[in-house]
Design a protein around this motif. Structure first.
Motif, short mmCIF file in Angstrom:
data_model
loop_
_atom_site.label_atom_id
_atom_site.label_comp_id
_atom_site.label_asym_id
_atom_site.label_seq_id
_atom_site.Cartn_x
_atom_site.Cartn_y
_atom_site.Cartn_z
N ASP A 53 46.44 42.80 31.41
CA ASP A 53 46.91 43.60 30.28
C ASP A 53 48.18 42.99 29.69
OD1 ASP A 53 48.93 44.29 32.02
OD2 ASP A 53 48.04 46.22 32.55
N ALA A 54 48.75 43.69 28.75
CA ALA A 54 49.94 43.18 28.06
C ALA A 54 51.12 43.00 29.00
CB ALA A 54 50.31 44.11 26.91
N GLU A 55 51.12 43.72 30.11
CA GLU A 55 52.23 43.63 31.06
C GLU A 55 51.93 42.63 32.18
OE1 GLU A 55 52.96 47.55 32.40
OE2 GLU A 55 53.63 48.28 30.43
N GLY A 56 50.77 41.96 32.11
CA GLY A 56 50.44 40.94 33.10
C GLY A 56 49.73 41.46 34.34
N PHE A 57 49.33 42.73 34.30
CA PHE A 57 48.61 43.31 35.44
C PHE A 57 47.10 43.18 35.22
CE2 PHE A 57 52.69 45.57 35.51
CZ PHE A 57 53.05 45.38 36.85
N PRO A 58 46.35 43.05 36.32
CA PRO A 58 44.89 42.99 36.18
C PRO A 58 44.36 44.20 35.42
CG PRO A 58 45.55 42.44 38.41
CD PRO A 58 46.77 42.94 37.72
N ARG A 59 43.48 43.94 34.50
CA ARG A 59 42.91 45.03 33.70
C ARG A 59 42.09 45.97 34.57
NH1 ARG A 59 40.10 42.42 28.47
NH2 ARG A 59 39.38 44.60 28.36
N SER A 60 42.27 47.25 34.32
CA SER A 60 41.55 48.26 35.11
C SER A 60 40.33 48.81 34.37
CB SER A 60 42.51 49.42 35.44
OG SER A 60 43.00 50.01 34.24
N ASP A 61 40.18 48.34 33.10
CA ASP A 61 39.07 48.87 32.30
C ASP A 61 37.81 48.00 32.37
OD1 ASP A 61 40.44 46.80 30.99
OD2 ASP A 61 39.67 47.43 29.02
N VAL A 62 37.88 46.93 33.15
CA VAL A 62 36.71 46.07 33.29
C VAL A 62 36.48 45.75 34.77
CG1 VAL A 62 36.94 45.00 31.01
CG2 VAL A 62 38.13 44.00 32.98
N ASN A 63 35.26 45.24 35.07
CA ASN A 63 34.92 44.85 36.45
C ASN A 63 35.32 43.39 36.62
OD1 ASN A 63 33.62 43.99 38.83
ND2 ASN A 63 32.05 45.59 38.59
N LEU A 64 36.52 43.17 37.18
CA LEU A 64 37.04 41.80 37.29
C LEU A 64 36.18 40.91 38.16
CD1 LEU A 64 40.87 42.63 37.68
CD2 LEU A 64 39.64 41.90 35.63
N TYR A 65 35.70 41.46 39.27
CA TYR A 65 34.87 40.64 40.18
C TYR A 65 33.60 40.18 39.46
CZ TYR A 65 31.74 39.36 43.97
OH TYR A 65 30.86 38.69 44.78
N GLN A 66 32.97 41.11 38.75
CA GLN A 66 31.72 40.79 38.03
C GLN A 66 31.97 39.73 36.95
OE1 GLN A 66 29.88 43.96 35.66
NE2 GLN A 66 27.97 43.60 36.79
N ILE A 67 33.11 39.86 36.26
CA ILE A 67 33.42 38.91 35.20
C ILE A 67 33.69 37.52 35.76
CG2 ILE A 67 35.13 38.31 33.42
CD1 ILE A 67 35.49 41.36 32.98
N ARG A 68 34.53 37.47 36.84
CA ARG A 68 34.85 36.17 37.43
C ARG A 68 33.59 35.50 37.98
NH1 ARG A 68 39.66 38.98 39.52
NH2 ARG A 68 41.50 38.17 38.39
#
Length: 216
Positions: A53-68
């Motif tokens: 996100d804008a603050e540099g934290f992993p986005r919580s609105d998406v599935n990061l594992y699935q995307i990666r």
């Protein structure tokens, strides 16, 4: 693909079925890539969208594992796709070369067969046509002046004795087609000649003279 060994070298023999299998693998890879792109599209990030996100934290609105996972698999599959495209191009070149080689081999065998046929000695002619009347049965059959006769109905080089042999065959074959074989310009030629009455003399309308052994 068949592996054959010759002259201490290993040669790959490509078939049309091998090319079809490679193309099928390519299509499968493309379908997998599309499926992973669909995953990214559903997540709304695409192949390069930010995962923080804008603050540099992993986005919580998406599935990061699935995307990666999808992005990693797309990268691997694209490399596989490049490699198999090279394989397909090489296979097509080899298949074309094999087809060309087979075609050339077939032409060579045909040429050899024709050469062998030409090497077969022709029978010696026993008579020569020295006159053909226009409009006669002989003329209509395609008989030409200079034709050297090697077969006239049942008369051939082996059994010919004199012109009476031909006269006899003609008299007994009125209205019936006779096979006539001649040598013309050094090549054997066959015709069908039907002895029959016409406006001129005789049943043929041509003059045939015997060739004696030793005649040029």
């Amino acid at each position: 693909m068949k592996m054959t060994e010759g002259n201490n070298e290993t040669t790959m023999t490509i078939t049309a079925n091998d090319v079809k299998n490679l193309i099928k693998k390519k299509d499968d890879i493309e379908e997998q890539i599309k499926a992973y792109y669909d995953v990214l599209e559903d997540q709304g990030v695409g192949i390069e969208g930010p995962l923080v996100d804008a603050e540099g934290f992993p986005r919580s609105d998406v599935n990061l594992y699935q995307i990666r996972t999808a992005r990693h698999n797309i990268s691997c599959l694209q490399n596989d796709h490049k490699a198999i495209m090279v394989d397909i191009e090489e296979a097509l070149h080899k298949l074309h070369a094999l087809d060309k080689s087979k075609h050339e081999q077939d032409e060579s065998q045909q040429a050899q067969a024709e050469a062998m046929e030409q090497d077969v000695p022709l029978p010696s002619p026993f008579a020569r046509v020295d006159g053909v009347t226009h409009g006669s049965p002989a003329c209509r059959a395609g008989i030409r002046v200079g034709d050297e006769v090697i077969e006239f109905g049942s008369v051939n080089t082996e059994n010919f004795q004199n012109l009476q042999n031909i006269v006899s065959v003609v008299q007994h074959s009125e209205g019936k087609p006779l096979r006539v074989s001649v040598i013309r310009d050094g090549q054997p030629t066959q015709m069908s000649l039907t002895p029959q009455k016409w406006s001129g003399r005789g049943l043929l309308g041509c003059n045939i003279v015997p060739i004696h052994r030793g005649d040029s």
